[in-house]
Enzyme design. Structure first.
Site, PDB file in Angstrom:
ATOM      1  N   HIS A 170      -7.746  -5.059  24.488  1.00  0.00           N
ATOM      2  CA  HIS A 170      -6.633  -4.196  24.901  1.00  0.00           C
ATOM      3  C   HIS A 170      -6.286  -4.535  26.347  1.00  0.00           C
ATOM      4  O   HIS A 170      -7.175  -4.699  27.176  1.00  0.00           O
ATOM      5  CB  HIS A 170      -7.075  -2.730  24.785  1.00  0.00           C
ATOM      6  CG  HIS A 170      -6.090  -1.745  25.344  1.00  0.00           C
ATOM      7  ND1 HIS A 170      -6.335  -1.020  26.494  1.00  0.00           N
ATOM      8  CD2 HIS A 170      -4.858  -1.379  24.922  1.00  0.00           C
ATOM      9  CE1 HIS A 170      -5.291  -0.236  26.744  1.00  0.00           C
ATOM     10  NE2 HIS A 170      -4.387  -0.435  25.803  1.00  0.00           N
ATOM     11  N   ASN A 171      -4.970  -4.629  26.643  1.00  0.00           N
ATOM     12  CA  ASN A 171      -4.530  -4.957  28.017  1.00  0.00           C
ATOM     13  C   ASN A 171      -5.415  -6.041  28.625  1.00  0.00           C
ATOM     14  O   ASN A 171      -6.029  -5.874  29.679  1.00  0.00           O
ATOM     15  CB  ASN A 171      -4.543  -3.696  28.896  1.00  0.00           C
ATOM     16  CG  ASN A 171      -3.405  -2.746  28.529  1.00  0.00           C
ATOM     17  OD1 ASN A 171      -2.543  -3.079  27.700  1.00  0.00           O
ATOM     18  ND2 ASN A 171      -3.381  -1.577  29.112  1.00  0.00           N
ATOM     19  N   GLU A 200      -3.749  -9.049  24.112  1.00  0.00           N
ATOM     20  CA  GLU A 200      -2.538  -8.270  24.364  1.00  0.00           C
ATOM     21  C   GLU A 200      -1.838  -8.780  25.621  1.00  0.00           C
ATOM     22  O   GLU A 200      -2.473  -9.027  26.646  1.00  0.00           O
ATOM     23  CB  GLU A 200      -2.879  -6.784  24.526  1.00  0.00           C
ATOM     24  CG  GLU A 200      -1.628  -5.922  24.580  1.00  0.00           C
ATOM     25  CD  GLU A 200      -1.919  -4.433  24.591  1.00  0.00           C
ATOM     26  OE1 GLU A 200      -0.994  -3.670  24.256  1.00  0.00           O
ATOM     27  OE2 GLU A 200      -3.042  -4.028  24.924  1.00  0.00           O
ATOM     28  N   ASP A 202       1.419  -7.729  27.998  1.00  0.00           N
ATOM     29  CA  ASP A 202       2.488  -6.789  28.375  1.00  0.00           C
ATOM     30  C   ASP A 202       3.554  -7.553  29.151  1.00  0.00           C
ATOM     31  O   ASP A 202       3.298  -7.985  30.278  1.00  0.00           O
ATOM     32  CB  ASP A 202       1.888  -5.708  29.300  1.00  0.00           C
ATOM     33  CG  ASP A 202       1.957  -4.337  28.663  1.00  0.00           C
ATOM     34  OD1 ASP A 202       2.507  -4.249  27.574  1.00  0.00           O
ATOM     35  OD2 ASP A 202       1.472  -3.368  29.264  1.00  0.00           O
ATOM     36  N   HIS A 215       0.819  -4.173  33.776  1.00  0.00           N
ATOM     37  CA  HIS A 215       0.870  -2.876  33.112  1.00  0.00           C
ATOM     38  C   HIS A 215       2.058  -2.117  33.697  1.00  0.00           C
ATOM     39  O   HIS A 215       1.988  -1.619  34.816  1.00  0.00           O
ATOM     40  CB  HIS A 215      -0.442  -2.115  33.334  1.00  0.00           C
ATOM     41  CG  HIS A 215      -0.666  -1.043  32.317  1.00  0.00           C
ATOM     42  ND1 HIS A 215      -1.727  -0.183  32.332  1.00  0.00           N
ATOM     43  CD2 HIS A 215       0.057  -0.685  31.211  1.00  0.00           C
ATOM     44  CE1 HIS A 215      -1.654   0.646  31.307  1.00  0.00           C
ATOM     45  NE2 HIS A 215      -0.582   0.357  30.613  1.00  0.00           N
ATOM     46  N   GLU A 249       3.453  -6.887  23.936  1.00  0.00           N
ATOM     47  CA  GLU A 249       4.024  -5.577  24.266  1.00  0.00           C
ATOM     48  C   GLU A 249       5.285  -5.934  25.043  1.00  0.00           C
ATOM     49  O   GLU A 249       5.252  -6.175  26.243  1.00  0.00           O
ATOM     50  CB  GLU A 249       3.016  -4.796  25.114  1.00  0.00           C
ATOM     51  CG  GLU A 249       3.345  -3.347  25.344  1.00  0.00           C
ATOM     52  CD  GLU A 249       3.153  -2.470  24.114  1.00  0.00           C
ATOM     53  OE1 GLU A 249       3.906  -1.485  24.023  1.00  0.00           O
ATOM     54  OE2 GLU A 249       2.294  -2.771  23.269  1.00  0.00           O
TER      55      GLU A 249
END
Length: 641
Positions: A170-171, A200, A202, A215, A249
């Protein structure tokens, strides 16, 4: 004979007289005795009789015996040696069959072990083993707890992707907190090196038409999308040959989405999957079919057939609109309300139930909640790179059952997923049999903390995404689970989480073939020292089982006072494990602290079914997952099914 061999190995080092600590440590390593410098330092101090920082050949011999001649190994050796000096080839065969559960045992295997580990030439030539050889064998990688067979890819890799647990982060770009702190390429590199297969990214609009990764709406630093993709390209298949999924994302404008598409194509080239493998697929391809491929997970416009028809055409400036329901901040809290509504919906429908799944069939009566719709602009160039991993918003299980396509996957926040797993467990497992489901940490985890992934593996969720940068129990379970199948990042789910006829419920196990696991915790070997003590730490071990709720339990040893070098517990623990296929065993070593609480010294986690039987060494890892060798536990393991 042993004395003669020993003196021949070391006398040259004492020609100039006594030796100091550094030379003592080097000489032990030259003799193939793995030892921690800090423990050697403490033992050296105890044996340096004149306290001059230099020792004689006899004092060195005493140190060597303390470190290399462990009492518990001598006891095992003496039990199989006829004269307590030598093991014959036959004696060694007996030990390997009776204690180590070596199945395909032969004289050849015993001979090879003697040739590899026996240091005394005349013993080796006589096809025998001295204690020196035996202790080196027992300390080798061949006697580790983790099965050698599980170190390579041994599972069937030809099932559809949705049949596997997939190592997911995640992230991935963050290396500390979610709100402030650096974004770093190291996040991607270290995750890939650990076998992570779903990363992931973003993505946001950046200056000079260069998309950036960070983020959004936080103070985390920014990375160029291009640099991230180059780093992924370099490390993608270093640890595993199996496909990497890039979970985008995507917050970029259509123009910068086109830039992203171009970067992905030019960087990955043929590795980027941009077309179907079959003409008319209705199931996902297998990890085997997708070896060395990179898959893009993002929103997608249109069908796979339309994508293929556009292949090779100029898509510059082509933009389509995507409509989706807005996710507001209260969505997770509203979940209970939605579930209540669906319960009302079921009571209205009565018995119109699907016999196969227990899922309600719609019969013209529907209750809708009004939700805001947002419109997104999607670049066709980027959309067409999405083939088997189309991101689709999860609404509810009924909707998925009726409308979700085989190549559509869902991401569900941990809070909502937890509630659904309690209230809709059969539907949830039915869903994860068909569709890749990703679970991600809730937004309030600003410190990048993690949830326990086991509860979502128990219901078949393929991608349980964790913050890889945050050490602790969840990452220990993640790293332990994915040691299996050669560390490839793909683990075939147990048959009961794949078979549509199974009515498996982790909270209500009806039929099982339980395993009775017995672990005798014999001793500790050069355990890590606590920050607050010398080698006189007060040590204890906790053994934990993680799996279905009924299997979760922990037991612990007594505390051994003032001994981190060679504590002896000799305690036996028994566990009844109902669903061994999902069980992980975790060993934790702590130093007792009466005021500030116990201090973590090291741990090791592995799947139950990857455990060797017999006398085994458990290599300890630090909080960050790094090896603390030679620090380990010595155990005897036995289990039957």
């Amino acid at each position: 004979m042993e004395t003669r061999w020993f003196l021949s190995k070391i006398q040259d080092d004492f020609r100039g007289g006594k030796i100091n600590l550094e030379k003592t440590h080097r000489l032990l390593e030259k003799l193939d005795i793995r030892c921690s410098y800090i423990h050697v330092k403490n033992i050296f101090k105890d044996n340096d009789k004149l306290k001059q920082g230099r020792i004689t050949i006899e004092e060195f011999r005493a140190i060597y015996r303390i470190i290399a001649h462990r009492e518990e190994i001598i006891e095992i050796f003496n039990a199989y040696s006829e004269n307590r000096k030598i093991l014959s080839e036959y004696n060694l065969v007996q030990f390997l069959i009776q204690e180590q559960y070596t199945v395909e045992m032969s004289q050849t295997i015993a001979f090879e072990i003697i040739q590899k580990y026996e240091p005394i030439e005349e013993v080796r030539k006589a096809r025998q083993m001295s204690f020196e050889g035996f202790t080196r064998y027992m300390d080798s990688s061949e006697c580790l707890l983790f099965k050698n067979e599980c170190r390579k890819v041994y599972q069937d890799m030809t099932h559809p992707l949705n049949d596997y647990f997939i190592s997911s982060s995640h992230n991935t770009y963050l290396v500390s907190g979610q709100l402030v702190g650096p974004s770093d390429l190291w996040g991607y590199v270290s995750a890939l090196v650990k076998g992570c297969r779903c990363l992931e990214i973003d993505c946001w609009d950046g200056a000079q038409h260069e998309p950036v990764v960070y983020h959004g709406y936080t103070l985390t630093s920014k990375l160029l999308f291009k640099t991230v993709i180059q780093a992924i390209h370099k490390y993608a298949f270093m640890t595993s040959d199996y496909p990497v999924v890039l979970s985008l994302e995507n917050h970029c404008s259509p123009a910068q989405q086109e830039v992203m598409a171009d970067i992905l194509q030019t960087t990955f080239g043929e590795s980027l999957l941009s077309d179907m493998l079959d003409d008319f697929p209705d199931t996902l391809p297998s990890p085997e079919a997708l070896k060395f491929k990179v898959l893009v997970k993002n929103k997608k416009i249109g069908t796979l057939k339309e994508t293929r028809e556009r292949k090779g055409s100029n898509k510059h400036g082509l933009v389509e609109e995507w409509e989706e329901e807005m996710a507001d901040l209260e969505e997770e809290e509203e979940e209970e309300e939605e579930l209540k509504e669906s319960e009302i919906f079921e009571s209205v429908l009565g018995d119109s139930q699907d016999k196969e799944t227990g899922v309600q069939k719609p019969s013209g009566v529907m209750l809708f909640k009004k939700k805001k719709i947002r419109k997104l602009k999607i670049s066709l160039a980027l959309s067409d790179l999405v083939i088997y991993t189309k991101a689709e918003k999860f609404r509810n299980f009924q909707h998925s059952r009726l409308y979700q396509q085989f190549n559509e996957s869902n991401s569900i926040g941990e809070t909502r997923a937890r509630k659904l797993s309690k209230l809709r467990v059969h539907e949830f497992i039915f869903h994860t049999r068909k569709f890749i489901t990703r679970i991600y940490p809730k937004a309030t985890r600003a410190d990048s903390s993690n949830f326990n992934p086991q509860e979502f593996w128990n219901i078949g969720c393929q991608m349980v995404a964790l913050n890889f940068q945050t050490p602790g129990l969840p990452m220990d379970l993640q790293n332990g689970k994915f040691l299996d199948n050669g560390g490839s990042g793909y683990i075939l789910k147990p048959h009961f989480l794949r078979d549509s006829k199974s009515d498996f419920n982790p909270s209500n196990i009806k039929e099982s073939m339980p395993v009775t696991l017995t672990i005798r915790l014999i001793s500790g070997i050069q355990l890590p020292l606590s920050h607050s003590s010398s080698n006189k730490g007060d040590t204890l071990v906790i053994i934990e089982v993680f799996g279905v709720p009924n299997d979760q339990m922990k037991q612990q040893t007594r505390v051994i006072k003032k001994n981190a070098f060679s504590p002896r517990w000799n305690e036996t623990f028994t566990f009844i494990i109902h669903v061994p296929e999902l069980a992980l065993i975790r060993f934790v070593v702590e130093s007792q602290g009466l005021i500030a609480g116990n201090e973590f010294l090291g741990q090791y986690t592995l799947p139950l079914l990857c455990m060797n039987k017999g006398y085994r060494r458990v290599p300890l890892l630090s909080r960050m997952g790094e090896s603390l060798e030679p620090a380990s536990l010595f155990v005897y393991v036995w289990y039957i099914r």
